[in-house]
Design an enzyme around this catalytic site. Sequence first.
Site, PDB file in Angstrom:
ATOM      1  N   GLU A   1      17.021  -4.442  18.438  1.00  0.00           N
ATOM      2  CA  GLU A   1      16.224  -4.878  17.142  1.00  0.00           C
ATOM      3  C   GLU A   1      14.920  -4.807  17.321  1.00  0.00           C
ATOM      4  O   GLU A   1      14.250  -5.406  18.425  1.00  0.00           O
ATOM      5  CB  GLU A   1      16.732  -6.375  17.056  1.00  0.00           C
ATOM      6  CG  GLU A   1      15.973  -6.930  15.568  1.00  0.00           C
ATOM      7  CD  GLU A   1      16.029  -8.568  15.635  1.00  0.00           C
ATOM      8  OE1 GLU A   1      16.647  -9.223  16.408  1.00  0.00           O
ATOM      9  OE2 GLU A   1      16.043  -8.916  14.462  1.00  0.00           O
TER      10      GLU A   1
ATOM     11  N   GLU B   1      18.353 -15.062   8.251  1.00  0.00           N
ATOM     12  CA  GLU B   1      17.724 -15.465   9.596  1.00  0.00           C
ATOM     13  C   GLU B   1      16.320 -15.955   9.390  1.00  0.00           C
ATOM     14  O   GLU B   1      15.228 -15.297   9.518  1.00  0.00           O
ATOM     15  CB  GLU B   1      17.428 -14.366  10.512  1.00  0.00           C
ATOM     16  CG  GLU B   1      17.237 -14.790  12.139  1.00  0.00           C
ATOM     17  CD  GLU B   1      16.991 -13.720  12.856  1.00  0.00           C
ATOM     18  OE1 GLU B   1      16.490 -12.660  12.771  1.00  0.00           O
ATOM     19  OE2 GLU B   1      17.469 -13.920  14.226  1.00  0.00           O
TER      20      GLU B   1
END
Length: 252
Positions: free
Chosen positions: A138, A235
């Site tokens: 990520e 998130e």
Amino acid sequence: MKFSANLGFLWNELTLPDAIRAAKLAGFDAVECHWPYDVPAAEIRAALDETGLPMLGLNTRRGDVAAGDNGLSALTGREVEARAAISEALDYARATKTRAVHVMAGFASGPEAHASFIANLRFACAEAEAHGITILIEPLNHHDAPGYFLQTTEQAQDIISEVNHPALRLMFDCYHVQIMEGDLTRRLQNLLGLIGHIQFASVPDRGAPDHGEVDYHAIFATITRLGYDRPLGAEYKPAGKTEDSLSWFSVF
Ligand SMILES: O=C(O)[C@@H](O)C(=O)CO
Ligand SMILES: [Mg+2]
């Protein structure tokens, strides 16, 4: 749309098993977490079985957080720790039937860091493949994680093609990508085949997706048009109680 509650940020005042139950009650289709290691895997597994929610992902340990570590896998000289963290994450994922492990790179730069990250990802992929677990990388933005090794989807794309393993996928966090690169619609379209999981939050304040510079109506419509139908990871950091931050949920 289907949504996954990221329990690193949502309901993070609860124990992880109770946060899983809260996500179920609120209507989420899945959950994901950051670092669940303080909770015995059996307790997580029991809460997942009870609610019927899948756990989509968890992260490798960051290392010595007090000393400033934010992942280990691109840190030349820390390979033993990095691989122990990867094995620990994969064991925990197997015990909880978690689908993906995010291998955190850490603060590093340069060709040696790149070589270490590639070698550790090859190790992770070989271990993960046998258990049908996906390995995610990520890119993180340089305001929240200055000096983090992996910062752009372009860099991630190069790493994924160099590792060249079917278990390795991109975690496309719209929040980080918007800050670093923008052009979300084209990037989602162009990177679709590499994406293992998508996350979202408002930009720049990392709040609920109902405000800020990204129009999530448009982004989610793009994701749907592209045929991506897996749960999207919420998130974000709720401004108050998580329950009070969920009005976006019925809109999308
Ligand atoms: O975006 C993030 O910060 C998370 O997805 C993560 O796993 C790294 O902290
Ligand atoms: Mg993220």
